[in-house]
Design a protein around this motif. Structure first.
Motif, PDB file in Angstrom:
ATOM      1  N   UNK A 249     -11.841  -3.081 -33.597  1.00 57.70           N
ATOM      2  CA  UNK A 249     -11.525  -2.583 -32.265  1.00 57.70           C
ATOM      3  C   UNK A 249     -10.012  -2.606 -32.084  1.00 57.70           C
ATOM      4  N   UNK A 250      -9.473  -1.532 -31.539  1.00 54.98           N
ATOM      5  CA  UNK A 250      -8.035  -1.382 -31.385  1.00 54.98           C
ATOM      6  C   UNK A 250      -7.626  -1.421 -29.919  1.00 54.98           C
ATOM      7  N   UNK A 251      -6.305  -1.401 -29.696  1.00 53.84           N
ATOM      8  CA  UNK A 251      -5.768  -1.429 -28.336  1.00 53.84           C
ATOM      9  C   UNK A 251      -6.377  -0.367 -27.439  1.00 53.84           C
ATOM     10  N   UNK A 252      -6.456   0.866 -27.948  1.00 57.31           N
ATOM     11  CA  UNK A 252      -6.943   1.958 -27.111  1.00 57.31           C
ATOM     12  C   UNK A 252      -8.387   1.750 -26.671  1.00 57.31           C
ATOM     13  N   UNK A 253      -9.164   1.034 -27.497  1.00 55.12           N
ATOM     14  CA  UNK A 253     -10.542   0.746 -27.116  1.00 55.12           C
ATOM     15  C   UNK A 253     -10.615  -0.113 -25.872  1.00 55.12           C
ATOM     16  N   UNK A 254      -9.787  -1.141 -25.821  1.00 53.56           N
ATOM     17  CA  UNK A 254      -9.769  -2.006 -24.644  1.00 53.56           C
ATOM     18  C   UNK A 254      -9.165  -1.302 -23.437  1.00 53.56           C
ATOM     19  N   UNK A 255      -8.140  -0.485 -23.649  1.00 54.97           N
ATOM     20  CA  UNK A 255      -7.510   0.235 -22.547  1.00 54.97           C
ATOM     21  C   UNK A 255      -8.512   1.125 -21.830  1.00 54.97           C
ATOM     22  N   UNK A 256      -9.439   1.688 -22.595  1.00 56.63           N
ATOM     23  CA  UNK A 256     -10.424   2.595 -22.023  1.00 56.63           C
ATOM     24  C   UNK A 256     -11.507   1.880 -21.225  1.00 56.63           C
ATOM     25  N   UNK A 257     -11.833   0.656 -21.599  1.00 57.59           N
ATOM     26  CA  UNK A 257     -12.992  -0.012 -20.973  1.00 57.59           C
ATOM     27  C   UNK A 257     -12.625  -1.169 -20.051  1.00 57.59           C
ATOM     28  N   UNK A 258     -11.366  -1.586 -20.031  1.00 60.57           N
ATOM     29  CA  UNK A 258     -10.993  -2.794 -19.281  1.00 60.57           C
ATOM     30  C   UNK A 258     -11.400  -2.737 -17.813  1.00 60.57           C
ATOM     31  N   UNK A 259     -11.286  -1.574 -17.204  1.00 59.70           N
ATOM     32  CA  UNK A 259     -11.610  -1.447 -15.778  1.00 59.70           C
ATOM     33  C   UNK A 259     -13.089  -1.684 -15.500  1.00 59.70           C
ATOM     34  N   UNK A 260     -13.920  -1.639 -16.542  1.00 60.44           N
ATOM     35  CA  UNK A 260     -15.360  -1.850 -16.372  1.00 60.44           C
ATOM     36  C   UNK A 260     -15.754  -3.307 -16.593  1.00 60.44           C
ATOM     37  N   UNK A 261     -14.751  -4.169 -16.807  1.00 57.62           N
ATOM     38  CA  UNK A 261     -15.011  -5.587 -17.071  1.00 57.62           C
ATOM     39  C   UNK A 261     -14.457  -6.460 -15.948  1.00 57.62           C
ATOM     40  N   UNK A 262     -14.586  -6.007 -14.734  1.00 59.34           N
ATOM     41  CA  UNK A 262     -13.949  -6.679 -13.596  1.00 59.34           C
ATOM     42  C   UNK A 262     -14.515  -8.058 -13.301  1.00 59.34           C
ATOM     43  N   UNK A 263     -15.741  -8.361 -13.782  1.00 62.05           N
ATOM     44  CA  UNK A 263     -16.329  -9.687 -13.515  1.00 62.05           C
ATOM     45  C   UNK A 263     -16.293 -10.574 -14.755  1.00 62.05           C
ATOM     46  N   UNK A 264     -15.571 -10.146 -15.795  1.00 61.08           N
ATOM     47  CA  UNK A 264     -15.506 -10.903 -17.045  1.00 61.08           C
ATOM     48  C   UNK A 264     -14.857 -12.267 -16.826  1.00 61.08           C
TER      49      UNK A 264
ATOM     50  N   UNK B 288      -0.124  -7.205 -27.699  1.00 62.72           N
ATOM     51  CA  UNK B 288       0.102  -7.698 -26.342  1.00 62.72           C
ATOM     52  C   UNK B 288      -0.336  -6.683 -25.295  1.00 62.72           C
ATOM     53  N   UNK B 289      -0.424  -5.391 -25.682  1.00 63.80           N
ATOM     54  CA  UNK B 289      -0.858  -4.367 -24.730  1.00 63.80           C
ATOM     55  C   UNK B 289      -2.279  -4.632 -24.257  1.00 63.80           C
ATOM     56  N   UNK B 290      -3.155  -5.015 -25.193  1.00 61.74           N
ATOM     57  CA  UNK B 290      -4.529  -5.343 -24.816  1.00 61.74           C
ATOM     58  C   UNK B 290      -4.565  -6.560 -23.911  1.00 61.74           C
ATOM     59  N   UNK B 291      -3.779  -7.582 -24.249  1.00 57.83           N
ATOM     60  CA  UNK B 291      -3.727  -8.792 -23.422  1.00 57.83           C
ATOM     61  C   UNK B 291      -3.314  -8.433 -22.000  1.00 57.83           C
ATOM     62  N   UNK B 292      -2.293  -7.609 -21.877  1.00 55.82           N
ATOM     63  CA  UNK B 292      -1.801  -7.203 -20.566  1.00 55.82           C
ATOM     64  C   UNK B 292      -2.867  -6.448 -19.780  1.00 55.82           C
ATOM     65  N   UNK B 293      -3.507  -5.481 -20.432  1.00 60.70           N
ATOM     66  CA  UNK B 293      -4.520  -4.673 -19.767  1.00 60.70           C
ATOM     67  C   UNK B 293      -5.698  -5.533 -19.312  1.00 60.70           C
ATOM     68  N   UNK B 294      -6.165  -6.403 -20.201  1.00 63.87           N
ATOM     69  CA  UNK B 294      -7.297  -7.271 -19.855  1.00 63.87           C
ATOM     70  C   UNK B 294      -6.928  -8.216 -18.714  1.00 63.87           C
ATOM     71  N   UNK B 295      -5.735  -8.806 -18.781  1.00 66.45           N
ATOM     72  CA  UNK B 295      -5.312  -9.725 -17.730  1.00 66.45           C
ATOM     73  C   UNK B 295      -5.260  -9.076 -16.368  1.00 66.45           C
ATOM     74  N   UNK B 296      -4.828  -7.840 -16.320  1.00 61.39           N
ATOM     75  CA  UNK B 296      -4.741  -7.126 -15.046  1.00 61.39           C
ATOM     76  C   UNK B 296      -6.099  -6.676 -14.536  1.00 61.39           C
ATOM     77  N   UNK B 297      -7.009  -6.338 -15.453  1.00 64.83           N
ATOM     78  CA  UNK B 297      -8.308  -5.796 -15.052  1.00 64.83           C
ATOM     79  C   UNK B 297      -9.371  -6.859 -14.820  1.00 64.83           C
ATOM     80  N   UNK B 298      -9.144  -8.086 -15.313  1.00 70.58           N
ATOM     81  CA  UNK B 298     -10.170  -9.135 -15.257  1.00 70.58           C
ATOM     82  C   UNK B 298      -9.654 -10.346 -14.489  1.00 70.58           C
ATOM     83  N   UNK B 299      -9.608 -10.269 -13.166  1.00 69.99           N
ATOM     84  CA  UNK B 299      -9.051 -11.366 -12.366  1.00 69.99           C
ATOM     85  C   UNK B 299      -9.858 -12.652 -12.405  1.00 69.99           C
TER      86      UNK B 299
END
Length: 321
Positions: free
Chosen positions: A124-139, A153-164
């Motif tokens: 799984x690559x960065x773009x994979x997480x960028x596409x789905x992160x918004x659907x993991x809001x309750x993670x 770090x791009x994935x870390x940033x995206x996940x951190x912002x999308x998964x409060x």
């Protein structure tokens, strides 16, 4: 004639009379692969129970086959079947030794209530997480370990912002588990070894910026320095456990000695990794067989800077090509 009933008949009768919820609890202790390939084919009662959505709220697709060529089943198809059976009720899933961006998208498109996601040795690559992160809001729990695709770090940033709600984060990169005095794991190429000798605080800084409510953090094999660790400690004040094994660019002297006082469970760079069971998976030589379910309910940028002046000389001493 004895009044004591035959033990085998009693056990047989009792087994069939188990309530569905009890039988479901027993079968749920099996992994998804065992359920789909074996358990659901035992009898019609087990088949009926195994098709209930409640059986698929937690899906464990752990497997011992390290490489796709070793896998005897089509695990991608099998996983999608398990996802379909959950009917959107999935809350926890683990993939090991298979899985890519497309499968991750399928999972998150089908289930918006996922609280725990474990990805071990997936491609799984960065773009994979960028596409789905918004659907993991309750993670709440995320593990990314030994992934063949490049996770930055791009994935870390995206996940951190999308998964409060994220409370536990594991980002383990075992290809960088190198000690300058001791090759802890077999790095097979010159590029792997060269990368392991470089420091990188980008993931640590992304964690400090976007995951400040973490309680558990695991960074085995990370290339962070004291500066990156200091940012994490200062920003993530709720940390209860921190795993820094094989983070050989750290020096926990001076002010970073407070880690042991501030954090209840601390694993140090030179601590043993023997308890990480998927570091050496057992491989099986066999051909991939199609997954055929008899009871199926569906139709078929790199930083060139280095702090080591003699990096190439050191690589040469390791005999890397």
């Amino acid at each position: 004639m004895s009044d004591v009933p035959d033990r085998s008949r009693l056990l047989s009768r009792s087994w069939k009379e188990f309530p569905d919820d009890v039988m479901s609890s027993i079968l749920a202790r099996l992994g998804a692969i065992e359920i789909l390939q074996t358990a659901q084919k035992v009898c019609t009662t087990w088949r009926r129970i195994c098709k209930q959505p409640s059986m698929w709220r937690r899906i464990d697709m752990s497997n011992k086959w390290s490489f796709p060529s070793d896998q005897p089943f089509d695990l991608d198809k099998m996983c999608r079947h398990a996802i379909d059976r959950s009917c959107g009720s999935l809350v926890e899933i683990k993939l090991q030794n298979f899985g890519n961006n497309e499968l991750l998208k399928y999972i998150t498109d089908s289930s918006r209530g996922i609280r725990s996601l474990q990805l071990v040795n997936c491609y799984i690559k960065d773009e994979g997480f960028s596409e789905v992160a918004s659907k993991l809001s309750v993670l709440e729990d995320l593990e990314i370990s030994v992934c063949g695709g490049y996770i930055s770090h791009k994935t870390v940033e995206v996940v951190g912002q999308a998964c409060p709600l994220l409370k536990s984060f594991k980002l383990n990169c075992f290809r960088f588990m190198l000690n300058k005095q001791n090759l802890r794991l077999s790095l097979t190429t010159r590029d792997d070894l060269r990368a392991s000798l470089r420091t990188c605080d980008e993931e640590a800084l992304a964690i400090s910026r976007t995951m400040q409510d973490l309680h558990h953090l695991k960074l085995v094999g990370n290339r962070l320095t004291n500066d990156g660790l200091r940012k994490i400690i200062d920003s993530c004040t709720n940390l209860e456990s921190l795993d820094l094994r094989c983070c050989y660019h750290l020096n926990l002297a001076g002010d970073l000695g407070r880690c042991a006082e501030q954090i209840k469970s601390l694993r140090l760079p030179n601590d043993s990794v023997d308890d990480i069971d998927y570091l050496s998976s057992t491989t099986v030589n066999c051909h991939i067989a199609p997954y055929e379910d008899d009871y199926s309910d569906f139709d078929e940028e790199e930083d060139d800077d280095s702090e080591f002046d003699d990096e190439e000389d050191y690589i040469d001493t390791m005999g890397m090509s």
